[in-house]
Design a protein around this motif. Structure first.
Motif, PDB file in Angstrom:
ATOM      1  N   ASP A 115      50.053  27.043  31.008  1.00 30.86           N
ATOM      2  CA  ASP A 115      48.977  27.604  30.181  1.00 30.86           C
ATOM      3  C   ASP A 115      49.178  27.167  28.733  1.00 30.86           C
ATOM      4  O   ASP A 115      50.291  27.215  28.213  1.00 30.86           O
ATOM      5  CB  ASP A 115      49.001  29.132  30.278  1.00 30.86           C
ATOM      6  N   ILE A 117      47.751  27.837  24.857  1.00 35.00           N
ATOM      7  CA  ILE A 117      47.101  28.942  24.157  1.00 35.00           C
ATOM      8  C   ILE A 117      46.910  28.583  22.691  1.00 35.00           C
ATOM      9  O   ILE A 117      47.830  28.058  22.052  1.00 35.00           O
ATOM     10  CB  ILE A 117      47.951  30.228  24.288  1.00 35.00           C
ATOM     11  N   SER A 266      41.893  32.558  25.368  1.00 37.78           N
ATOM     12  CA  SER A 266      43.179  31.905  25.160  1.00 37.78           C
ATOM     13  C   SER A 266      43.037  30.475  24.664  1.00 37.78           C
ATOM     14  O   SER A 266      44.009  29.896  24.195  1.00 37.78           O
ATOM     15  CB  SER A 266      44.004  31.902  26.456  1.00 37.78           C
TER      16      SER A 266
END
Length: 285
Positions: A115, A117, A266
């Motif tokens: 992920d 961000i 995000s």
């Protein structure tokens, strides 16, 4: 374009060839035992959700390149446990058995946790911690603002330099691998465009950012001269309130693993910078 790298740290190694993330691509290799032989890669068995399956290309995996060669690239599509088999078979005269040799490994495909961000931060403390920014006023170098050579005329006065920082960080992946992302950075006020904003000497046009291995985040700094970025219809150097938005996209690691979370919460970060008055110097009769 210059990026300031900070917060370096290597996470536990993940997303390997035997434990790949969903949608990652890995290379598998052998050394041939004979020159007069053929190689064949297959995925003959698998287990998904506790049930045995016969893996299908396009559903469970895709061969990206290298079928029939000693180096094959496979993109894994669905979480589960699979057997990857390599068969090397001799080229013998017609009617003879090819004397095959098989090799197998177990590949456990796991959910993608990679992920990337975007966040707004005020400053980096230098010890791995950040001061998180809030919407705040533009910066004045001095207050009172000195009235320079043309008294009562603020066109040559120095109000200061306003700076904001964005952090783009990677979590859930393997920090020993490189990663990259595209970004756009815009002033989303439609009637006002910042004229001398830089991204550490870069450009607002957006583009690809490559982040080297063992680096888990980058800091993007935006700087502009307070009360110098004026619309042509404005004569006194007055800034409006400014909203800056950083949006990241196409984030992936060196194996092609995509960002697992594409939600705006995000992948976008926004600042509102409230203008300070471009008050002129005091004149008198």
């Amino acid at each position: 374009m210059m990026f300031v790298f900070a917060g370096i740290g290597v996470q536990a190694q993940t997303n390997t060839g035997t434990k790949p993330f969903v949608n990652s691509t890995h290379t598998y290799s052998v050394t041939k035992g004979m020159t007069n032989s053929d190689l064949a890669w297959t995925v003959p068995t698998g287990t998904v959700g506790g049930s045995a399956v016969t893996p299908n290309e396009g559903t469970h995996y895709n061969v990206v390149s290298g079928a029939g060669t000693k180096d094959i690239q496979i993109k894994w599509l669905l979480a589960g446990t699979y057997t990857l088999r390599l068969s090397e078979t001799r080229n013998l005269a017609s009617g003879h058995v090819g004397c095959p040799t098989n090799r197998e490994i177990t590949v456990t495909v796991v959910d993608n946790t990679f992920d990337v961000i975007a966040e707004e931060v005020l400053d980096y403390e230098g010890d791995g911690t950040y001061v998180y920014a809030e919407e705040d006023c533009a910066t004045l170098a001095n207050n009172p603002v000195p009235d320079l050579s043309n008294l009562g005329d603020n066109s040559d006065d120095v109000f200061g330099t306003t700076k904001r920082k964005f952090r783009v960080r990677m979590t859930g992946g393997d920090a020993s691998k490189s990663w990259s992302f595209n970004y756009t950075l815009t002033d989303i006020e439609t009637t006002y465009k910042l004229k001398d904003v830089t991204i550490d000497g870069g450009t607002f046009a957006g583009g690809l950012v490559n982040v080297p291995a063992n680096t888990s985040e980058v800091i993007i700094s935006i700087t502009y001269s307070t009360n110098k970025n004026t619309d042509t219809s404005v004569t006194n150097g007055q800034d409006p309130d400014v909203t800056l938005e950083l949006a990241i996209s196409d984030a992936k690691d060196e194996l092609g693993t995509p960002d697992s979370d594409l939600e705006d919460t995000s992948n976008k970060a926004t600042y509102t910078i409230y203008a300070v008055p471009a008050t002129s110097g005091i004149t008198t009769n």
